[in-house]
Design a protein around this motif. Structure first.
Motif, PDB file in Angstrom:
ATOM      1  N   GLU A  89      42.003  73.205  26.543  1.00 28.51           N
ATOM      2  CA  GLU A  89      41.877  71.756  26.687  1.00 28.51           C
ATOM      3  C   GLU A  89      43.207  71.132  26.267  1.00 28.51           C
ATOM      4  O   GLU A  89      43.534  71.103  25.082  1.00 28.51           O
ATOM      5  N   ASN A  90      43.968  70.663  27.233  1.00 23.91           N
ATOM      6  CA  ASN A  90      45.262  70.054  26.908  1.00 23.91           C
ATOM      7  C   ASN A  90      45.168  68.548  27.097  1.00 23.91           C
ATOM      8  O   ASN A  90      45.201  68.037  28.210  1.00 23.91           O
ATOM      9  N   ARG A  91      45.082  67.859  25.960  1.00 18.47           N
ATOM     10  CA  ARG A  91      45.033  66.388  26.027  1.00 18.47           C
ATOM     11  C   ARG A  91      46.340  65.763  25.568  1.00 18.47           C
ATOM     12  O   ARG A  91      46.492  64.554  25.570  1.00 18.47           O
ATOM     13  N   THR A  92      47.262  66.594  25.107  1.00 16.10           N
ATOM     14  CA  THR A  92      48.534  66.065  24.607  1.00 16.10           C
ATOM     15  C   THR A  92      49.694  66.858  25.203  1.00 16.10           C
ATOM     16  O   THR A  92      49.496  67.799  25.973  1.00 16.10           O
ATOM     17  N   PRO A 107      49.626  67.613  29.491  1.00 16.04           N
ATOM     18  CA  PRO A 107      48.200  67.308  29.576  1.00 16.04           C
ATOM     19  C   PRO A 107      47.620  67.788  30.906  1.00 16.04           C
ATOM     20  O   PRO A 107      48.298  67.722  31.941  1.00 16.04           O
ATOM     21  N   ARG A 156      44.733  61.806  34.078  1.00 18.38           N
ATOM     22  CA  ARG A 156      45.472  62.731  33.212  1.00 18.38           C
ATOM     23  C   ARG A 156      44.869  62.681  31.824  1.00 18.38           C
ATOM     24  O   ARG A 156      44.593  61.599  31.288  1.00 18.38           O
ATOM     25  N   ALA A 157      44.682  63.861  31.220  1.00 24.45           N
ATOM     26  CA  ALA A 157      43.865  63.977  30.006  1.00 24.45           C
ATOM     27  C   ALA A 157      44.434  63.226  28.810  1.00 24.45           C
ATOM     28  O   ALA A 157      43.697  62.909  27.883  1.00 24.45           O
ATOM     29  N   ASN A 158      45.730  62.928  28.804  1.00 21.21           N
ATOM     30  CA  ASN A 158      46.270  62.198  27.652  1.00 21.21           C
ATOM     31  C   ASN A 158      45.983  60.699  27.742  1.00 21.21           C
ATOM     32  O   ASN A 158      46.173  59.966  26.787  1.00 21.21           O
ATOM     33  N   ASN A 207      42.809  59.398  28.996  1.00 18.57           N
ATOM     34  CA  ASN A 207      41.531  59.770  29.603  1.00 18.57           C
ATOM     35  C   ASN A 207      40.832  58.626  30.323  1.00 18.57           C
ATOM     36  O   ASN A 207      40.091  58.841  31.261  1.00 18.57           O
ATOM     37  N   TRP A 238      35.794  67.750  28.303  1.00 16.29           N
ATOM     38  CA  TRP A 238      36.008  69.204  28.268  1.00 16.29           C
ATOM     39  C   TRP A 238      35.016  69.807  27.300  1.00 16.29           C
ATOM     40  O   TRP A 238      34.854  69.325  26.177  1.00 16.29           O
ATOM     41  N   TRP A 294      36.185  71.653  32.382  1.00 18.31           N
ATOM     42  CA  TRP A 294      36.501  70.223  32.523  1.00 18.31           C
ATOM     43  C   TRP A 294      35.531  69.618  33.517  1.00 18.31           C
ATOM     44  O   TRP A 294      35.285  70.182  34.579  1.00 18.31           O
TER      45      TRP A 294
END
Lengths: 220, 347
Positions: free
Chosen positions: A82-85, A93, A126-128, A130, A158, A163
């Motif tokens: 899980e890449n949020r950053t 991300p 994009r996960a950063n 959300n 996630w 995801w």
């Protein structure tokens, strides 16, 4: 792919990827492939990725629901990280997008992200960020630009290596930029792209669904 | 992308740099105080030989070889030496008086932007070091511009300054891989890459770069390379004593260095041996290419002339008797200018 019509479905409810409506919706698996190395826009990128695998995510399960005014896509794929950053600079991300032709899909080349006067319109998550969806327009490789950050509604969750992301937008939007305008009963095309940030995927380094896939927006 | 019509350049005389970091702080105070910029030092000064900032940057790749873009490593925040966090709150406002002291919070750092200061190289009594200040080189053939898939980096036609357009940048960091000097940072708050802007808002008002004006050692010359009256032109083109760092990286930097002469070495009996330079020629060739050897000879010969009471234009320029003569016409006093607020305000 058929976007089913659900009377009175609310976008804010559909934005929960675990909402009951999504469990009931018919989904299909879309195979993804890495973008071709030869189409990467700069020599640095081509030379850096020549011997690296592009497109870590091999498939994504897609469902779509509309309420006569808005269209929502539900994407689900396996990703162990899980890449949020952006980590320590060296990861990115995770991200996903729906691509739509502006106008007739037959006249808009998807492989080159559109062409002059034949734009593609991406709904991008994009996960950063959300909850910030991006309305992106491109008219050829390297030309993509964000034209709005409010029209596209997004939400990703996630859980246990999966995801689940919902990307939604109103059928019709007012804009000076070339954006996809949709309607019930319409036949058009769509594409999907997924970026696996832990493997350095960003920009044109992504997994995508190839040529336009048929999209039927069910009649009301 | 066409070539720039004119090119601004900086020359740094490494014989005069005392490693005081005033340039570094001048830059920090002016440009990198926003959130997300804590670990950024657009200007760094490192001790050579050393691993530098980011750690081991000379081995991180990028640039061009025979005109071909070379893959490079993405420098991490840790490589740059992340901004260490301190217990400021406790020390300044905690009411503990002298019982509380500034201490780094969290894990003990293993690298910083000036970690190997004054270590240098060589073996006693022939140990040696010198300082190497670095900024973005505003290259004529910028690897960052060529690498960006979004055309977010521009080399300005009028003056050759290389700028990242933060509205186009999406934080993909291909530029950071491509830059062989590793002078680009990623801002995690703004989601964009950032780097030295050659103080363009000052330059546009006729004011030299903050790092140059603030330098107590009068190390830095600024000006247009084609301006025959500018010291940078005289040092680079007329006297040919200023060289780019690592020319083999293929980007044609526009920051030039007058190489350090260094003291004479000692022989095995402990006597000074003027034939043996303390800083090995091979090391200077490693940094500045083979052209450094004739440059050293020119500088030494001109120094000798002044010792013999003769006049040397080169020595006069390098000594910089008149401070303003260093700035190629960019010599306005910034205090006399009414500055627009928020030149770089992203809010």
């Amino acid at each position: 792919m058929r976007a089913v019509y659900e009377v009175g479905a609310k976008v804010e409810d559909l934005l929960d990827p675990r909402a009951a409506a999504w469990n009931a919706a018919k989904s299909e698996v879309v195979k993804l492939v890495g973008t071709p190395i030869g189409l990467q826009p700069t020599a640095l990128i081509r030379n850096s990725w020549m011997n690296k695998k592009i497109g870590q995510i091999a498939q994504v399960r897609v469902a779509a629901i509309h309420n006569g005014e808005s269209l929502a896509f539900h994407l689900e794929w396996a990703d162990a990280t899980e890449n949020r950053t952006n980590g320590d600079n060296s990861v990115f991300p995770d991200a996903a997008a729906i691509l739509l032709p502006v106008g007739d899909a037959k006249k808009v080349p998807i492989m080159t992200m559109g062409a002059p006067d034949a734009a593609v319109n991406a709904w991008y998550w994009r996960a950063n960020q959300n909850e910030v969806g991006r309305e992106v327009v491109a008219e050829g490789i390297g030309t993509s630009r964000t034209v709005d950050q409010e029209l596209v509604k997004v939400n990703g969750v996630w859980e246990k290596g999966i995801w689940r992301v919902v990307i939604a937008r109103a059928f019709k939007v007012e804009s000076k930029d070339p954006l996809a305008q949709l309607a019930s009963g319409q036949m058009t095309g769509f594409g999907v792209a997924v970026w696996e940030g832990n493997s350095g995927e960003r920009g044109g380094i992504k997994a995508f669904s190839g040529d336009w896939l048929p999209l039927e927006i069910a009649a009301q | 992308m066409g070539a720039s019509k004119r090119q601004l350049a900086m020359v740094m005389d490494l014989n005069k740099c005392i490693g005081c970091q005033t340039c570094t702080i001048a830059c920090k105070r002016l440009w990198t105080r926003d959130e997300g910029m804590e670990y950024m030092w657009w200007n760094t000064v490192n001790t050579q030989p050393g691993l530098g900032t980011p750690k081991n940057w000379e081995k991180m790749g990028g640039g061009f070889k025979d005109g071909i873009a070379q893959p490079g490593q993405l420098p991490t925040k840790t490589d740059f030496g992340d901004a260490w966090k301190y217990n400021h709150e406790e020390v300044f406002y905690g009411g503990k008086g002298t019982k509380a002291h500034l201490e780094i919070q969290g894990e003990a750092p293993t690298w910083g932007p000036n970690w190997d200061e004054d270590q240098g190289g060589g073996t006693y009594p022939n140990s040696y070091f010198f300082y190497l200040p670095r900024i973005c080189n505003h290259c004529t053939n910028p690897a960052c511009v060529a690498a960006c898939p979004r055309k977010a980096i521009e080399k300005r036609e009028a003056d050759g300054i290389v700028l990242i357009n933060e509205d186009r940048c999406r934080g993909y960091r291909f530029c950071m891989e491509a830059c062989p000097y590793k002078k680009i940072y990623f801002n995690h708050e703004a989601g964009v890459s950032q780097k030295c802007i050659f103080c363009f808002p000052r330059i546009e008002q006729g004011v030299a770069n903050a790092c140059a004006r603030q330098c107590p050692g009068r190390v830095r010359f600024v000006g247009y390379l084609d301006d025959e009256n500018a010291a940078v032109h005289k040092l680079v083109h007329k006297w040919k004593v200023a060289l780019p760092l690592h020319p083999e990286y293929g980007t044609q930097p526009n920051v030039y260095y007058v190489p350090p002469i260094g003291p004479a070495g000692f022989d095995e009996t402990g006597d000074v041996d003027p034939s043996k330079p303390r800083i090995p020629n091979e090391y200077l060739v490693h940094l500045f290419g083979p052209d450094v050897l004739p440059v050293l000879e020119i500088v030494k010969a001109e120094m000798q002339k002044t010792r013999e009471g003769q006049k040397s234009e080169l020595m006069d320029i390098l000594i910089a008797y008149k401070w303003k003569d260093m700035f190629g016409g960019f010599d306005r006093d910034p205090a006399e200018i009414e500055w627009e607020k928020g030149v770089l305000d992203r809010s």
